[in-house]
Design a protein around this motif. Structure first.
Motif, PDB file in Angstrom:
ATOM      1  N   GLY A 141      99.754  45.917  78.969  1.00  0.00           N
ATOM      2  CA  GLY A 141      99.053  45.959  80.195  1.00  0.00           C
ATOM      3  C   GLY A 141      97.779  46.684  80.459  1.00  0.00           C
ATOM      4  N   LYS A 142      97.189  46.618  78.956  1.00  0.00           N
ATOM      5  CA  LYS A 142      96.013  47.261  78.704  1.00  0.00           C
ATOM      6  C   LYS A 142      95.199  46.437  78.048  1.00  0.00           C
ATOM      7  N   ASP A 143      93.874  46.439  78.069  1.00  0.00           N
ATOM      8  CA  ASP A 143      92.658  46.109  77.373  1.00  0.00           C
ATOM      9  C   ASP A 143      92.096  47.359  76.757  1.00  0.00           C
ATOM     10  N   LEU A 144      91.468  47.096  75.476  1.00  0.00           N
ATOM     11  CA  LEU A 144      90.675  48.203  74.655  1.00  0.00           C
ATOM     12  C   LEU A 144      89.598  47.412  74.315  1.00  0.00           C
ATOM     13  N   TYR A 145      88.369  47.813  74.629  1.00  0.00           N
ATOM     14  CA  TYR A 145      86.982  46.871  73.867  1.00  0.00           C
ATOM     15  C   TYR A 145      85.907  47.763  73.918  1.00  0.00           C
ATOM     16  N   THR A 146      84.907  47.571  73.458  1.00  0.00           N
ATOM     17  CA  THR A 146      83.561  48.167  73.469  1.00  0.00           C
ATOM     18  C   THR A 146      82.676  47.207  74.228  1.00  0.00           C
ATOM     19  N   LYS A 147      81.424  47.719  74.651  1.00  0.00           N
ATOM     20  CA  LYS A 147      80.426  47.089  75.169  1.00  0.00           C
ATOM     21  C   LYS A 147      78.972  47.816  74.567  1.00  0.00           C
ATOM     22  N   PRO A 148      78.067  47.161  74.177  1.00  0.00           N
ATOM     23  CA  PRO A 148      76.918  47.738  73.878  1.00  0.00           C
ATOM     24  C   PRO A 148      76.010  47.859  75.108  1.00  0.00           C
ATOM     25  N   GLU A 149      75.128  49.013  75.134  1.00  0.00           N
ATOM     26  CA  GLU A 149      74.194  49.219  76.515  1.00  0.00           C
ATOM     27  C   GLU A 149      72.922  49.754  75.838  1.00  0.00           C
ATOM     28  N   PRO A 150      71.850  49.354  76.504  1.00  0.00           N
ATOM     29  CA  PRO A 150      70.595  49.860  76.309  1.00  0.00           C
ATOM     30  C   PRO A 150      70.602  51.340  76.269  1.00  0.00           C
ATOM     31  N   LEU A 151      69.475  51.758  75.398  1.00  0.00           N
ATOM     32  CA  LEU A 151      69.393  53.282  75.308  1.00  0.00           C
ATOM     33  C   LEU A 151      68.460  53.681  76.759  1.00  0.00           C
ATOM     34  N   GLY A 152      67.793  53.004  76.922  1.00  0.00           N
ATOM     35  CA  GLY A 152      66.709  53.182  78.208  1.00  0.00           C
ATOM     36  C   GLY A 152      65.398  52.817  77.901  1.00  0.00           C
ATOM     37  N   THR A 153      64.482  53.873  77.908  1.00  0.00           N
ATOM     38  CA  THR A 153      63.102  53.514  77.587  1.00  0.00           C
ATOM     39  C   THR A 153      62.904  54.229  76.131  1.00  0.00           C
ATOM     40  N   VAL A 154      62.208  53.281  75.402  1.00  0.00           N
ATOM     41  CA  VAL A 154      61.802  53.835  73.902  1.00  0.00           C
ATOM     42  C   VAL A 154      60.505  53.855  73.629  1.00  0.00           C
ATOM     43  N   GLY A 155      60.040  54.540  72.702  1.00  0.00           N
ATOM     44  CA  GLY A 155      58.867  54.562  72.186  1.00  0.00           C
ATOM     45  C   GLY A 155      58.459  53.895  70.731  1.00  0.00           C
ATOM     46  N   LEU A 156      57.551  53.268  70.672  1.00  0.00           N
ATOM     47  CA  LEU A 156      57.549  52.612  69.314  1.00  0.00           C
ATOM     48  C   LEU A 156      56.226  52.920  68.709  1.00  0.00           C
ATOM     49  N   ILE A 157      56.086  53.580  67.588  1.00  0.00           N
ATOM     50  CA  ILE A 157      54.802  53.850  66.873  1.00  0.00           C
ATOM     51  C   ILE A 157      54.543  52.708  65.614  1.00  0.00           C
ATOM     52  N   THR A 158      53.690  52.169  65.547  1.00  0.00           N
ATOM     53  CA  THR A 158      53.440  51.214  64.323  1.00  0.00           C
ATOM     54  C   THR A 158      52.193  51.197  63.600  1.00  0.00           C
ATOM     55  N   PRO A 159      52.530  51.134  62.078  1.00  0.00           N
ATOM     56  CA  PRO A 159      51.248  51.112  61.055  1.00  0.00           C
ATOM     57  C   PRO A 159      50.184  50.221  61.344  1.00  0.00           C
ATOM     58  N   ASP A 214      60.354  63.723  77.805  1.00  0.00           N
ATOM     59  CA  ASP A 214      61.963  63.887  77.996  1.00  0.00           C
ATOM     60  C   ASP A 214      62.356  62.507  78.663  1.00  0.00           C
ATOM     61  N   ASP A 215      61.581  61.776  79.213  1.00  0.00           N
ATOM     62  CA  ASP A 215      61.842  60.375  79.786  1.00  0.00           C
ATOM     63  C   ASP A 215      61.873  59.405  78.481  1.00  0.00           C
ATOM     64  N   ILE A 216      61.589  59.324  77.489  1.00  0.00           N
ATOM     65  CA  ILE A 216      61.820  58.670  76.318  1.00  0.00           C
ATOM     66  C   ILE A 216      63.024  58.921  75.475  1.00  0.00           C
ATOM     67  N   ASP A 217      63.864  58.123  75.403  1.00  0.00           N
ATOM     68  CA  ASP A 217      65.209  57.865  74.923  1.00  0.00           C
ATOM     69  C   ASP A 217      65.413  58.014  73.464  1.00  0.00           C
ATOM     70  N   ALA A 218      64.355  57.221  72.875  1.00  0.00           N
ATOM     71  CA  ALA A 218      64.457  57.135  71.439  1.00  0.00           C
ATOM     72  C   ALA A 218      62.990  56.773  70.763  1.00  0.00           C
ATOM     73  N   VAL A 219      62.802  56.887  69.696  1.00  0.00           N
ATOM     74  CA  VAL A 219      61.480  56.712  69.143  1.00  0.00           C
ATOM     75  C   VAL A 219      61.605  55.789  67.600  1.00  0.00           C
ATOM     76  N   SER A 220      61.176  54.778  67.390  1.00  0.00           N
ATOM     77  CA  SER A 220      61.043  54.196  66.190  1.00  0.00           C
ATOM     78  C   SER A 220      59.545  54.099  65.562  1.00  0.00           C
ATOM     79  N   PHE A 221      59.566  54.573  64.440  1.00  0.00           N
ATOM     80  CA  PHE A 221      58.123  55.119  63.893  1.00  0.00           C
ATOM     81  C   PHE A 221      58.180  54.400  62.640  1.00  0.00           C
ATOM     82  N   THR A 222      57.131  53.757  62.198  1.00  0.00           N
ATOM     83  CA  THR A 222      56.684  53.383  60.552  1.00  0.00           C
ATOM     84  C   THR A 222      55.463  53.897  60.205  1.00  0.00           C
ATOM     85  N   GLY A 223      55.320  54.637  59.294  1.00  0.00           N
ATOM     86  CA  GLY A 223      53.979  55.203  58.767  1.00  0.00           C
ATOM     87  C   GLY A 223      54.319  56.111  57.478  1.00  0.00           C
TER      88      GLY A 223
END
Length: 482
Positions: A132-150, A219-228
């Protein structure tokens, strides 16, 4: 008169409130100004962040296939402008035409890949411990992200951050490198033409202190991805950690290719030569060290010297074998490392200077081979980021592996051998995020993870493939009792 290009914020092309711009010159012809860009302020970044935050919920609620369709259309529009984007990249960054065309195609392929991945996003279903149960996962977006590229891959790296971020439902702000921002701007024109909703993706040019730093600290940035560089990436990671942002930094390398006695030397020279001198050595995965068994060292050095001396150096638009450095500072840094190698007792076998003659009005440098190198020398320890190959002679496989690992970096490493035991032992024990057998250290498949060990990475999340989706999502576990 060169074109003045705007920022892209909340679906509109706008000038910075500073009113100031900076110019980018052709590294193969410094008299040519190829574009002017906004010297943005922190206020511009905050406006972009506000727009992205406002667009978050609607974009996250957009079905994955619909997001994927926008990515697919973006890739199609970029493909239609491939020649324009290729020439733009050459004029700003200095790559040869062939190298630039390959990079633009890579960006096109990345958008196509993540367009399809967006259709297939989902979690996993697990067996519950009671009926009588289900068990599963679901991916959700982080929100707003900052990208810094080379600047060294100014369209491919932005693409492999932009596409998975958008595919998974995040909104974003990207700061491209100031040396070569225009190909990223072209991508944003394609996103706009593909009808990406306003505010979802924002493009802001300017300095690291005015644009990059706020992306790591806001504070409104939820993640940062950087290459450099490792130096800047460490600062970004430390700043982002203050409020527990998710962070991903891919940084420097000091990549080795080991050449063993069983190797075909002509093949080894091709593998090392392309890895060392392709893209003017301006790649985080470039082969910076050839670690060669003493039994074949003399033969290898003679052959790699001939290889380096055979390369045609010139303006990228003429499609030579090697183009210029991206800037005067990069050229001077490379020349300084050659001087340091001499001072430390190494021998400059060929190259080591600026080429003579007509047509060298930019930041050109000769392909350089340095021999008599010991592992403790700076030329064997520090990232040069130029077409300089340090050759280190070793007595056996165990010493070769020890030397390969004797640096603070661990990005890419390769071995040239016909001995299966050596090949497997190398893959097992080399301290690198990418290990290759009988292949150059450069060159990456877009559907498998990419990242480094040690000071080459924050060792958190990988990029590209499914790993690129993982970074930009959070997993929610659902217990459903029906």
């Amino acid at each position: 008169m060169s074109t003045v290009h705007a920022n892209y914020i909340d679906g509109q092309w706008n000038e910075s409130e500073s009113g100031d711009t900076f110019e980018v010159r052709n590294p193969a012809n410094t008299d040519e100004v190829v574009g002017q860009y906004q010297s943005s302020t922190r206020a511009d970044v905050e406006t972009a962040i506000d727009a992205a935050v406002a667009a978050q919920d609607e974009w996250a609620d957009t079905p994955g296939p619909s997001r994927g369709q926008i990515l697919k259309e973006t890739g199609n529009r970029l493909a239609a402008r491939k020649d324009e984007a290729t020439e733009t990249l050459v004029r700003e960054e200095g790559k040869t035409r062939s190298e630039a065309a390959g990079e633009v195609q890579r960006a096109i392929d990345i958008f196509a890949y993540y367009a399809e991945k967006a259709r297939d996003l989902g979690g996993t279903s697990k067996a519950p411990s009671a009926p009588g149960k289900d068990l599963y996962t679901k991916p959700e977006p982080l929100g707003t992200v900052g990208l810094i590229t080379p600047w060294n891959y100014p369209i491919a790296i932005p693409a492999w951050k932009l596409a998975p971020a958008l595919a998974t439902g995040n909104t974003l702000i990207i700061k491209p490198a100031s040396e070569a921002p225009n190909v990223t701007r072209i991508v944003f024109e394609c996103l706009d033409e593909a009808r990406l909703p306003d505010g979802v993706a924002n493009f802001v040019t300017g300095s690291g202190s005015e644009v990059g730093a706020p992306l790591a600290s806001n504070d409104d940035i939820d993640a940062v991805s950087f290459t450099g560089s490792t130096e800047v990436g460490t600062t970004v990671a430390q700043t982002a950690a203050d409020d527990l942002k998710r962070v991903q930094c891919e940084m420097g390398g000091k990549n080795p290719t080991v050449v063993m006695p069983s190797a075909d030397i002509d093949n080894a020279v091709d593998i090392v030569g392309v890895g060392a001198f392709g893209t003017t050595g301006q790649s985080c995965t470039a082969c910076s060290r050839a670690i060669v068994h003493e039994d074949v060292a003399d033969e290898f050095v003679d052959a790699i010297t001939d290889y380096a001396e055979s390369l045609e150096v010139g303006p990228g638009l003429e499609d030579p074998d090697m183009g210029p450095h991206v800037s005067r500072s990069e050229l001077e840094s490379t020349l300084e490392y050659v001087d340091v190698a001499r001072e430390d007792g190494a021998t400059v076998r060929t190259g080591g200077g600026e080429p003579d003659g007509d047509g060298y009005d930019g930041f050109f440098v000769e392909p350089t081979v340095v021999t008599d190198v010991e592992s403790e020398m700076r030329i064997a320890q520090e990232e040069v980021f130029g077409p300089v190959l340090a050759v280190i002679t070793v007595g056996d496989f165990e010493e070769a592996l020890a030397v390969a690992n004797d640096v603070e970096y661990g990005l890419s490493a390769s071995i040239v051998t016909q001995d299966l035991t050596e090949a497997n032992q190398f893959v097992e024990d080399v301290e690198a995020g990418v290990a290759k057998v009988n292949e150059k250290t450069t060159g990456l498949e877009l559907h498998v993870p990419f990242g480094g060990y040690k000071n080459s990475s924050t060792n958190t999340y990988r990029e590209q493939g499914d790993a690129g989706l993982d970074f930009f999502t959070s997993t929610k576990t659902v217990y459903m009792n029906y």
